[in-house]
Design an enzyme around this catalytic site. Structure first.
Site, PDB file in Angstrom:
ATOM      1  N   SER A  76       0.848  -1.200   0.000  1.00 60.08           N
ATOM      2  CA  SER A  76       0.000   0.000   0.000  1.00 60.08           C
ATOM      3  C   SER A  76       0.877   1.241   0.000  1.00 60.08           C
ATOM      4  O   SER A  76       1.655   1.459   0.937  1.00 60.08           O
ATOM      5  CB  SER A  76      -0.882   0.021   1.248  1.00 60.08           C
ATOM      6  OG  SER A  76      -1.383   1.337   1.421  1.00 60.08           O
ATOM      7  N   HIS A  95      -1.187  -1.280  -4.403  1.00 59.48           N
ATOM      8  CA  HIS A  95      -2.442  -0.970  -3.704  1.00 59.48           C
ATOM      9  C   HIS A  95      -2.515   0.526  -3.416  1.00 59.48           C
ATOM     10  O   HIS A  95      -1.623   1.104  -2.800  1.00 59.48           O
ATOM     11  CB  HIS A  95      -2.493  -1.769  -2.399  1.00 59.48           C
ATOM     12  CG  HIS A  95      -3.790  -1.674  -1.668  1.00 59.48           C
ATOM     13  ND1 HIS A  95      -4.896  -2.434  -2.004  1.00 59.48           N
ATOM     14  CD2 HIS A  95      -4.179  -0.904  -0.617  1.00 59.48           C
ATOM     15  CE1 HIS A  95      -5.900  -2.147  -1.181  1.00 59.48           C
ATOM     16  NE2 HIS A  95      -5.490  -1.215  -0.331  1.00 59.48           N
ATOM     17  N   ASP A 100      -4.719   3.489  -1.731  1.00 58.99           N
ATOM     18  CA  ASP A 100      -5.774   3.774  -0.757  1.00 58.99           C
ATOM     19  C   ASP A 100      -6.346   5.159  -0.977  1.00 58.99           C
ATOM     20  O   ASP A 100      -5.674   6.168  -0.743  1.00 58.99           O
ATOM     21  CB  ASP A 100      -5.213   3.645   0.663  1.00 58.99           C
ATOM     22  CG  ASP A 100      -5.042   2.198   1.073  1.00 58.99           C
ATOM     23  OD1 ASP A 100      -6.012   1.428   0.923  1.00 58.99           O
ATOM     24  OD2 ASP A 100      -3.942   1.830   1.519  1.00 58.99           O
ATOM     25  N   MET A 134      -9.023   7.880   0.127  1.00 58.70           N
ATOM     26  CA  MET A 134      -9.834   8.243   1.303  1.00 58.70           C
ATOM     27  C   MET A 134     -10.399   9.650   1.127  1.00 58.70           C
ATOM     28  O   MET A 134      -9.719  10.526   0.581  1.00 58.70           O
ATOM     29  CB  MET A 134      -8.972   8.195   2.555  1.00 58.70           C
ATOM     30  CG  MET A 134      -8.283   6.857   2.761  1.00 58.70           C
ATOM     31  SD  MET A 134      -7.414   6.809   4.330  1.00 58.70           S
ATOM     32  CE  MET A 134      -6.665   5.175   4.245  1.00 58.70           C
ATOM     33  N   HIS A 141      -8.375   0.964  -3.928  1.00 54.79           N
ATOM     34  CA  HIS A 141      -9.293   0.704  -2.811  1.00 54.79           C
ATOM     35  C   HIS A 141     -10.012   2.014  -2.470  1.00 54.79           C
ATOM     36  O   HIS A 141      -9.403   2.918  -1.891  1.00 54.79           O
ATOM     37  CB  HIS A 141      -8.447   0.184  -1.635  1.00 54.79           C
ATOM     38  CG  HIS A 141      -9.196  -0.064  -0.373  1.00 54.79           C
ATOM     39  ND1 HIS A 141      -8.569  -0.270   0.840  1.00 54.79           N
ATOM     40  CD2 HIS A 141     -10.527  -0.143  -0.108  1.00 54.79           C
ATOM     41  CE1 HIS A 141      -9.470  -0.465   1.789  1.00 54.79           C
ATOM     42  NE2 HIS A 141     -10.666  -0.388   1.240  1.00 54.79           N
ATOM     43  N   MET A 179     -12.205   4.182  -0.407  1.00 58.76           N
ATOM     44  CA  MET A 179     -12.849   4.391   0.902  1.00 58.76           C
ATOM     45  C   MET A 179     -13.542   5.739   0.826  1.00 58.76           C
ATOM     46  O   MET A 179     -13.159   6.702   1.506  1.00 58.76           O
ATOM     47  CB  MET A 179     -11.790   4.327   2.009  1.00 58.76           C
ATOM     48  CG  MET A 179     -11.275   2.917   2.240  1.00 58.76           C
ATOM     49  SD  MET A 179      -9.704   2.874   3.136  1.00 58.76           S
ATOM     50  CE  MET A 179      -8.575   3.064   1.757  1.00 58.76           C
ATOM     51  N   MET A 206     -11.229  -6.021   5.553  1.00 55.96           N
ATOM     52  CA  MET A 206     -10.446  -5.059   6.340  1.00 55.96           C
ATOM     53  C   MET A 206     -10.100  -5.709   7.673  1.00 55.96           C
ATOM     54  O   MET A 206     -10.988  -6.133   8.424  1.00 55.96           O
ATOM     55  CB  MET A 206     -11.242  -3.781   6.585  1.00 55.96           C
ATOM     56  CG  MET A 206     -11.456  -2.914   5.356  1.00 55.96           C
ATOM     57  SD  MET A 206      -9.951  -2.503   4.433  1.00 55.96           S
ATOM     58  CE  MET A 206      -8.946  -1.716   5.693  1.00 55.96           C
ATOM     59  N   ASP A 243      -6.350  -6.508   4.402  1.00 54.86           N
ATOM     60  CA  ASP A 243      -5.746  -5.173   4.428  1.00 54.86           C
ATOM     61  C   ASP A 243      -5.786  -4.616   5.849  1.00 54.86           C
ATOM     62  O   ASP A 243      -6.860  -4.415   6.411  1.00 54.86           O
ATOM     63  CB  ASP A 243      -6.559  -4.281   3.467  1.00 54.86           C
ATOM     64  CG  ASP A 243      -5.983  -2.885   3.287  1.00 54.86           C
ATOM     65  OD1 ASP A 243      -4.970  -2.562   3.916  1.00 54.86           O
ATOM     66  OD2 ASP A 243      -6.579  -2.127   2.495  1.00 54.86           O
TER      67      ASP A 243
END
Ligand code: DX5
Ligand code: ZN
Length: 218
Positions: free
Chosen positions: A8, A33, A35, A37, A66, A68, A137, A175
């Site tokens: 990540s 990966h 992330d 957010m 990913h 979020m 998660m 993750d």
């Protein structure tokens, strides 16, 4: 089962992201990966489609994005255009997870669905026939460097059984809090893709291959 490792980049040096992505790509990573957010679905704000597009030329590896974010549908086409290969949404991000999964498939990308630690695995039952990846998660999403939640091991086992029953080829990714010790636990429980931020991006770039290998050999 051979493990895939997805470092990540949340734990990478954001001032040198291209270099960091190249470093993990030559160090043996399987996926990159990313992330994403939004400061709303999770209490942190990270990167958007422009950064994904900027990173695209730096690696031949699949970009495992990913999301979020809530709502997710308005931005899914942007991440697809930016060069994401796998787009994972959260089952908790809105009332229409199936619509989001279908949107991702329509855009020709692999679709993933993720569940937070407090969400029951039955939330996945009616998308098992379409998704390419399930992301469990193992921390509450929002930050790198948190401690692994052992409560999730039972969930990973239950989902591995569901995947076997489905007869479909679905990646089971985990993750949060993954290090060589917890990697062995999640592997035993049935995970085959491990996301790791702080366990990979520590020390110098020349150390990344060693960290990735330590996870893969868990
Ligand atoms: C958490 C993120 C993770 C995180 C993992 O919200 O989705 O990908 O970066 O970081 P570590 O491996 O440090 O727990
Ligand atoms: Zn993640």
């Amino acid at each position: 089962m051979t493990l895939k490792i997805a470092p990540s980049i949340l734990s990478a040096d954001f001032a040198r992201l291209g270099e960091e992505v190249r470093a993990i790509s030559t160090a043996g990573a399987d996926y990159v990966h990313v992330d994403v957010m939004d400061g709303h679905f999770v209490p942190n704000l990270t990167i958007g489609p422009a950064v994904v597009a900027a990173l695209r030329p730096h690696t031949p590896l699949p970009l495992d994005v990913h999301l979020m974010i809530a709502p997710c549908d308005p931005l899914i086409p942007e991440f697809a255009k930016a060069g994401a290969d796998i787009i994972t949404i959260h089952a908790e991000a809105g009332p229409h997870a199936d619509r989001s999964v279908q949107l991702i498939k329509t855009l020709g990308k692999k679709a993933g669905i993720s569940i937070c630690p407090a969400t029951h695995e039955s939330a996945l039952d009616y998308v098992l026939d379409t998704v390419d990846l399930i992301l469990v998660m193992t921390v509450n999403p929002g930050f790198g460097g948190q401690a692994f939640l052992p409560s999730q091991l039972r969930k990973i086992e239950a989902i591995r059984a569901k995947i076997a029953t489905s007869g479909r080829k679905i990646d089971l990714e985990v993750d949060g809090g993954i290090n060589p010790t917890t990697a062995a636990d999640v592997k035993r429980a049935g995970a085959n893709v491990l996301v790791a931020g702080s366990a990979v991006f520590q020390g110098e770039a020349r150390d990344y291959a060693r960290h990735i290998t330590a996870l893969r050999n868990a």
